[in-house]
Design a protein around this motif. Structure first.
Motif, mmCIF file in Angstrom:
data_model
loop_
_atom_site.group_PDB
_atom_site.id
_atom_site.type_symbol
_atom_site.label_atom_id
_atom_site.label_comp_id
_atom_site.label_asym_id
_atom_site.label_seq_id
_atom_site.Cartn_x
_atom_site.Cartn_y
_atom_site.Cartn_z
ATOM 1 N N THR A 1 38.777 15.095 -87.350
ATOM 2 C CA THR A 1 38.398 15.310 -85.956
ATOM 3 C C THR A 1 38.792 14.097 -85.122
ATOM 4 O OG1 THR A 1 36.217 14.359 -86.298
ATOM 5 C CG2 THR A 1 36.416 16.743 -86.523
ATOM 6 N N ASP B 1 39.097 33.038 -81.293
ATOM 7 C CA ASP B 1 37.651 32.791 -81.318
ATOM 8 C C ASP B 1 37.297 31.578 -80.459
ATOM 9 O OD1 ASP B 1 36.512 33.739 -84.669
ATOM 10 O OD2 ASP B 1 36.927 34.863 -82.843
ATOM 11 N N ASP B 2 38.114 30.532 -80.594
ATOM 12 C CA ASP B 2 37.823 29.304 -79.855
ATOM 13 C C ASP B 2 37.862 29.560 -78.356
ATOM 14 O OD1 ASP B 2 39.706 27.347 -82.227
ATOM 15 O OD2 ASP B 2 37.573 27.792 -82.146
ATOM 16 N N ILE C 1 27.244 28.349 -84.655
ATOM 17 C CA ILE C 1 27.208 29.556 -85.482
ATOM 18 C C ILE C 1 28.326 29.536 -86.513
ATOM 19 C CG2 ILE C 1 27.325 32.055 -85.468
ATOM 20 C CD1 ILE C 1 26.341 31.989 -82.615
ATOM 21 N N THR C 2 29.507 29.150 -86.099
ATOM 22 C CA THR C 2 30.634 29.290 -87.025
ATOM 23 C C THR C 2 31.245 27.978 -87.470
ATOM 24 O OG1 THR C 2 32.113 29.454 -85.151
ATOM 25 C CG2 THR C 2 31.345 31.524 -86.118
ATOM 26 N N ASN C 3 30.767 26.881 -86.923
ATOM 27 C CA ASN C 3 31.457 25.625 -87.233
ATOM 28 C C ASN C 3 30.535 24.621 -87.902
ATOM 29 O OD1 ASN C 3 34.165 25.877 -85.924
ATOM 30 N ND2 ASN C 3 32.862 26.309 -84.165
ATOM 31 N N PRO C 4 31.118 23.810 -88.778
ATOM 32 C CA PRO C 4 30.308 22.736 -89.354
ATOM 33 C C PRO C 4 29.988 21.696 -88.294
ATOM 34 C CG PRO C 4 32.592 22.517 -90.023
ATOM 35 C CD PRO C 4 32.500 23.797 -89.278
ATOM 36 N N ASN C 5 28.954 20.941 -88.550
ATOM 37 C CA ASN C 5 28.467 19.974 -87.561
ATOM 38 C C ASN C 5 29.506 19.031 -86.974
ATOM 39 O OD1 ASN C 5 25.909 20.623 -86.979
ATOM 40 N ND2 ASN C 5 24.951 19.219 -88.408
ATOM 41 N N PRO C 6 30.341 18.428 -87.816
ATOM 42 C CA PRO C 6 31.296 17.482 -87.219
ATOM 43 C C PRO C 6 32.166 18.133 -86.164
ATOM 44 C CG PRO C 6 31.404 17.376 -89.603
ATOM 45 C CD PRO C 6 30.512 18.498 -89.280
ATOM 46 N N LEU C 7 32.532 19.387 -86.372
ATOM 47 C CA LEU C 7 33.373 20.049 -85.383
ATOM 48 C C LEU C 7 32.596 20.349 -84.110
ATOM 49 C CD1 LEU C 7 35.780 22.511 -87.139
ATOM 50 C CD2 LEU C 7 36.298 20.590 -85.684
ATOM 51 N N SER D 1 34.398 35.145 -90.055
ATOM 52 C CA SER D 1 33.602 33.962 -89.720
ATOM 53 C C SER D 1 32.461 33.793 -90.691
ATOM 54 C CB SER D 1 33.050 34.084 -88.305
ATOM 55 O OG SER D 1 34.124 34.160 -87.406
ATOM 56 N N PHE E 1 31.549 30.501 -93.040
ATOM 57 C CA PHE E 1 30.262 29.828 -92.965
ATOM 58 C C PHE E 1 29.676 29.692 -94.367
ATOM 59 C CE2 PHE E 1 26.793 27.997 -91.058
ATOM 60 C CZ PHE E 1 25.607 28.698 -91.167
ATOM 61 N N VAL F 1 31.438 26.991 -96.247
ATOM 62 C CA VAL F 1 30.975 25.657 -95.844
ATOM 63 C C VAL F 1 29.634 25.364 -96.497
ATOM 64 C CG1 VAL F 1 30.115 24.333 -93.891
ATOM 65 C CG2 VAL F 1 32.229 25.622 -93.694
ATOM 66 N N ARG G 1 40.227 25.560 -91.073
ATOM 67 C CA ARG G 1 39.841 24.397 -90.285
ATOM 68 C C ARG G 1 40.460 23.141 -90.900
ATOM 69 N NH1 ARG G 1 37.342 26.538 -86.310
ATOM 70 N NH2 ARG G 1 35.798 28.112 -86.773
ATOM 71 N N LEU H 1 31.514 10.843 -91.748
ATOM 72 C CA LEU H 1 32.344 11.564 -90.783
ATOM 73 C C LEU H 1 32.161 13.063 -90.907
ATOM 74 C CD1 LEU H 1 35.545 9.419 -90.969
ATOM 75 C CD2 LEU H 1 34.215 9.866 -88.944
ATOM 76 N N ALA H 2 31.833 13.524 -92.117
ATOM 77 C CA ALA H 2 31.655 14.953 -92.310
ATOM 78 C C ALA H 2 30.211 15.367 -92.071
ATOM 79 C CB ALA H 2 32.076 15.346 -93.734
ATOM 80 N N HIS H 3 29.414 14.439 -91.596
ATOM 81 C CA HIS H 3 27.995 14.705 -91.325
ATOM 82 C C HIS H 3 27.256 15.182 -92.562
ATOM 83 C CE1 HIS H 3 28.226 15.007 -86.701
ATOM 84 N NE2 HIS H 3 29.182 14.249 -87.160
#
Lengths: 340, 371, 287
Positions: A231, B37-38, B87-93, C8, C12, C15, C108, C141-143
């Motif tokens: 990121t 989606d984004d 909803i669809t993304n991990p926290n860092p994103l 999606s 999820f 992840v 991603r 960084l990846a929380h």
């Protein structure tokens, strides 16, 4: 190699073993004039600069002698009643500068990050030009903008702040913000609005310093962070901001110095009031530079001396802040590579 | 010893290296980071937060004014966008995108403020500019409340030009010599001079004006005049020329100096004939930046000169008006016609500064081409 | 190869699953297979890499050798999606990690970078962080939240695996930049290992180091193979022969884009190369 025909070395010519020789640089006359005159000019600039502080300081002596320490504690500025003190204007100067910094530095940092981290290449040079242009616009024009465009809109924002955050003392206003017909003039010509206008001058300065520093971030560390995180914020947080810490602090200090000395915008917006007030949303306030500019025209020589003393105080403060900023930048990791 | 060219690197039989025509048809692939989606997430959050705030604004929050609406919209957007992303993304994103949104909004705010300032001044000034007499007449005998068909800013334009010319005549040699001293000569004073020069670039303009007032006008009895203004301008301009000039001189490669010295050139000749010409573009930029700073200063003419309404070409006698001072005094009258004139003068000043600015960009580009 | 489209919800769940897995185990992550299919690369319109296809088998070390400028590093950077960050860079073809194209639209980048780690030629620890903080930087960084003891365990495990633990265990709080070159590189390896990647890419990791550090790092690589799939770019043929099980030889003729001339097991490439150019290179006739 010495042979029969080789000239004998004189005693003075023979170099001493193991020690470096001093070399006499036989400078031509024109070179000596050149060196001398450019050094002279450099020192002349030094002298003139020093003498600014000196003259202001000298002019301050009669004032200090007359008023003594009360010069710093008296809030009124009423020369005709022999009451002169910079307590109120000093507080006002700091308040306006702080508002300008609180508004301006986050914006400047965001802009700097945008330029270095997010902007596509073509946009980047336009943005850099835009920031430089922003720095070139004279303060008188920002003053016009601040008074005629910003203030009519910002007073609503000020009222909203005092409505919902009025429990914080600095946001309180003496009139009732919830009244159906609220007193608009109470929210104009305030430290708050003046500070926002001053931030326009502060943002390009801080942004340029920070941007220069962010650009210098070593590629290797950037790549490491990118490979680990994926990121852009990860890269910013881990590498760019820590590396740029010196530039961020230094840039903010330079901005502070600029904000403390800003004259015309303050003169045009704020309505002069000489009391120590912490309510920044309320009308009224004064800064040292606006005090000088405003009262200059009809000052007797004694009052002039007082104004000059106030100027001397401003000189010392801004010089101190700027020296501090330059030191921080120079000593930091990023600063070693940057010219401010 | 076999050299690289001796080796036969062409494939003898069918090798993995393809023939030329096939290569042309190979296309790079579009690696799109943002998916549909984004876009939905972003657009949806944007619109829904706007609608939400729009509905609540007048009724629940009892606010008025565009600024407040925009501020609230931003906060609502961040909340809604953040929740949608989660909803669809991990926290860092999620954090990354929220930060990106904030940075974009903040940058847009700054640019919008700058543009609004420029456009506002020009729009308000257009009315005055439409009159030709605005450029050709001065305000002698014309009352500030007289209509725009009377009077003009000719005296202010003249004043600005005269003052800056004298200021350049003073500050250019001084600043350039200082830059040369710092960059080429050096010596034990150079560090001190450099530090002081840097500190001086941050001197508030009112102190420069005050200093000149005290020394020249009070001590030595000079009149308040255009010359006093020029001297005070020089006080602020010399550090800029010296500092930016030094940087430009430093950039000149040392090889040039060595070559000139090897040819027998003295230091002075080297500097004058080799170093300065090479740094020409950078030095010109330094000068132009200093000029832009000088003509925009208002507190200095306020203190060191007076706001006269007569055209005055002589900097040594009589007060001399200038564009920024004219704008300030016009503003301070509070009269709407005077303010219109002030905006007109502001537009002229802005055009002047923009012109100088474009010139620096042009010079900078020129330098890159030469390299 | 088919490319699976995930919805999606599946993503999820993926992840979630990975996070859950990470909490349980210390270091038993299955190594993955990486496969490049007709990968090409462009820089500002110039084709620099053409139709590179290579299988990098799981748990093995694959070396990429060849003279400089053939596109080995470019190829490596395509494998973890670093290539696209360079302005003007484009790519073609597919890269499959365990059968899934990492460049598919729904993938991603953050996930890809977690599963495929990278160590660079010039060691680049974060100087603003301490040694301990550097090791777990990838997790931060990846929380990924870990308890304090877990954190200590991870630091110790990773530093041990990269051969640095004994030298720094008493000064984990000192800044990460204050180490020698070889130590810094081992710190970077530990940092890459902390996120438990399936694949570790190494771009000439020893070329900037002294022989002693090189020896230690080669040992590290040998210990890691079997647990992690490693792809290493190296100039040093002897190194390739020492550490790898598979080798691919890259070459670019003058003015031509680079590509793989020959690939196979290391023993075969070095002892019995099929292509004469390979033979010339491994026998040192050019380099």
């Amino acid at each position: 190699m010495s042979g029969a025909g080789a000239p004998q070395l004189l005693e003075e010519d023979r170099p001493t073993r193991g020690k470096p020789r001093t070399i006499e640089r036989g400078l031509s006359r024109s070179d000596r004039v050149f060196r001398g005159s450019s050094t002279g000019v450099g020192i002349f600039v030094l002298v003139v600069t020093g003498s600014i502080g000196l003259f202001l300081g000298l002019q301050s002596i009669p004032t200090f002698r007359h008023y003594g320490f009360s010069f710093f504690t008296q809030t009124n500025w009423q020369p005709e009643r022999d009451q002169i003190g910079i307590a109120a204007v000093l507080v006002g100067t700091v308040e306006v500068a702080l508002v300008a910094i609180c508004v301006g530095i986050p914006l400047a940092m965001s802009l700097a990050l945008f330029i270095t981290e997010y902007a596509p290449r073509k946009l980047k040079s336009w943005m850099v030009s835009a920031v430089d242009l922003m720095a070139a616009v004279p303060s008188i024009l920002y003053g016009l903008w601040g008074f005629f465009l910003l203030q009519p809109h910002a007073k609503y924002l000020a009222r909203w702040l005092s409505q919902y955050l009025g429990w914080i003392p600095i946001f309180k206003v003496s009139t009732d913000p919830n009244a159906a017909v609220w007193q608009q003039s109470a929210y104009t010509s305030s430290v708050f609005i003046t500070g926002i206008a001053v931030s326009m001058m502060v943002i390009p300065l801080a942004c340029a310093v920070m941007r220069g520093v962010f650009d210098e971030t070593p590629m290797g560390e950037r790549e490491a962070a990118l490979a680990l995180s994926g990121t852009r914020f990860g890269v910013i947080r881990t590498v760019v901001l820590p590396f740029g810490r010196g530039g961020i602090i230094g840039g903010s200090m330079l901005a502070l110095g600029r904000a403390l000395g800003e004259t015309i915008v303050v003169l045009m917006i704020i309505s002069p009031a000489y009391d120590i007030k912490i309510r920044i949303l309320e009308a009224g306030g004064q800064t040292i530079s606006a005090l000088i500019a405003g009262n200059f025209g009809n000052a007797t020589s004694a009052q002039l001396s007082a104004l000059l003393t106030a100027g001397f105080v401003l000189f010392v403060i801004t010089l101190g802040v700027n020296f501090f900023a330059a030191t921080v930048i120079r000593k930091s990791r990023s600063g070693a590579l940057t010219e401010i | 010893m076999t050299t690289f060219s001796d080796l036969d690197l062409e494939p003898r039989e069918e090798g993995p290296v393809e023939e030329a025509p096939e290569r042309v048809t190979r296309r790079p692939r579009r690696v799109r980071r943002t998916t549909f989606d984004d876009y939905l997430e972003l657009g949806g959050s944007f619109l829904s937060s706007g609608a939400l705030v729009g509905v609540l604004y007048g009724h629940v929050f009892n606010m008025s004014g565009v600024l407040g609406f925009l501020v609230l919209w931003y906060f609502a957007f961040m909340v809604i966008f953040g929740l949608t992303l989660k909803i669809t993304n991990p926290n860092p994103l999620v954090v990354d995108k929220l930060v990106q949104a904030t940075i974009f909004v903040a940058s847009a705010v700054v640019i919008a403020a700058l543009l609004s300032a420029l456009i506002f001044v020009v729009v308000k000034g257009l009315h005055a500019l439409g009159h030709l007499n605005f450029f050709t007449h001065n305000m002698a005998g014309v009352s500030p409340t007289a209509p725009l068909s009377q009077g003009g800013i000719f005296h202010a334009i003249v004043g600005t030009l005269v003052e800056i010319s004298v200021a350049v005549a003073i500050s250019l040699p001084l600043g350039l010599m200082t830059a040369v001293f710092l960059s080429e000569v050096g010596g034990k004073w150079s560090n001190l001079v450099r530090t002081v020069v840097e500190a001086m670039t941050a001197l508030p303009e009112i102190l420069a004006g005050l200093f000149v007032y005290v020394v020249m006008i009070v001590y030595f009895g000079f009149p308040r005049s255009g010359f006093a203004v020029s001297v005070a301008m020089s006080v602020t301009m010399v550090p800029i020329i010296a500092r930016t000039g030094e940087v430009s001189l430093r950039i000149v490669p040392n090889g040039l100096r060595e070559a000139s010295n090897a040819l027998g050139g003295s230091e002075w000749r080297t500097t004058w004939k080799v170093v300065l010409p090479s740094a020409r573009a950078g030095l010109a930029t330094a000068l132009i930046l200093a000029i832009a700073r000088g003509i925009g200063e208002t507190a200095i003419p306020l203190i060191c000169s007076g706001a006269s309404s007569f055209t005055n070409f002589n900097p040594f006698a009589n007060p001399m008006n200038s564009l920024p001072l004219f704008i300030l005094t016009g503003f301070q009258t509070g009269q709407s016609v005077a303010i219109e004139r002030a905006f007109g003068a502001g537009t002229v000043l802005l055009v002047l500064i923009l012109g100088l600015f474009v010139l620096t960009r042009f010079l900078a580009r020129d330098r890159k081409v030469k390299r | 190869m088919t490319v699976k489209e995930s919805t999606s919800e599946n993503l999820f769940a993926d992840v979630q699953g990975r996070h859950a897995r990470r909490e349980d185990t210390i270091s038993t992550v299955a190594a993955g297979t990486l496969e490049a299919i007709e990968v090409s690369a462009w820089f500002s319109g110039n084709l620099v890499l053409e139709d590179v296809s290579l299988v990098m088998p799981a748990s093995k070390v694959t070396a990429l050798i060849g003279p400089s400028g053939c596109g080995k590093s470019t190829f490596l950077r395509i494998l973890n999606r670093m290539h696209e960050s360079t302005p003007g860079a484009q790519l073609g073809g597919e890269v499959l990690l365990d059968g899934e194209d990492i460049y598919a639209r729904h993938q991603r980048v953050t996930e890809v970078r977690k599963r495929i780690g990278m160590v660079f030629q010039k060691p680049n620890p974060f100087p603003a962080m301490s040694i301990g903080e550097n090791v777990v930087a990838g997790l931060a960084l990846a929380h990924v939240k870990v308890s304090k003891e877990r954190r200590g365990e991870i630091i110790e495990t990773c530093l041990t695996r990269s051969g640095l633990w004994t030298e720094v265990k008493d000064r984990l709080a000192t800044p990460g930049g204050a180490l020698s070159g070889g130590q810094q590189q081992r710190l970077c390896i530990a940092r890459a290992l902390a996120v438990e990647p399936e694949i570790l890419l190494m771009d000439e990791p020893c070329s900037a180091l002294d022989p002693a550090s090189t020896f230690v790092i080669e040992q590290t690589i040998q210990e890691l193979s079997g647990e992690v799939t490693i792809v290493i770019v190296t100039h040093n043929m002897q190194q390739a022969a020492r550490v790898s099980e598979q080798t691919a030889f890259f070459l670019a003729a003058q003015g031509e884009p680079g590509g793989i001339v020959e690939s196979g097991s290391t023993a075969q490439i070095f002892d019995d190369p099929q292509d004469p150019r390979t033979a010339d290179y491994v026998h040192g006739r050019f380099g």
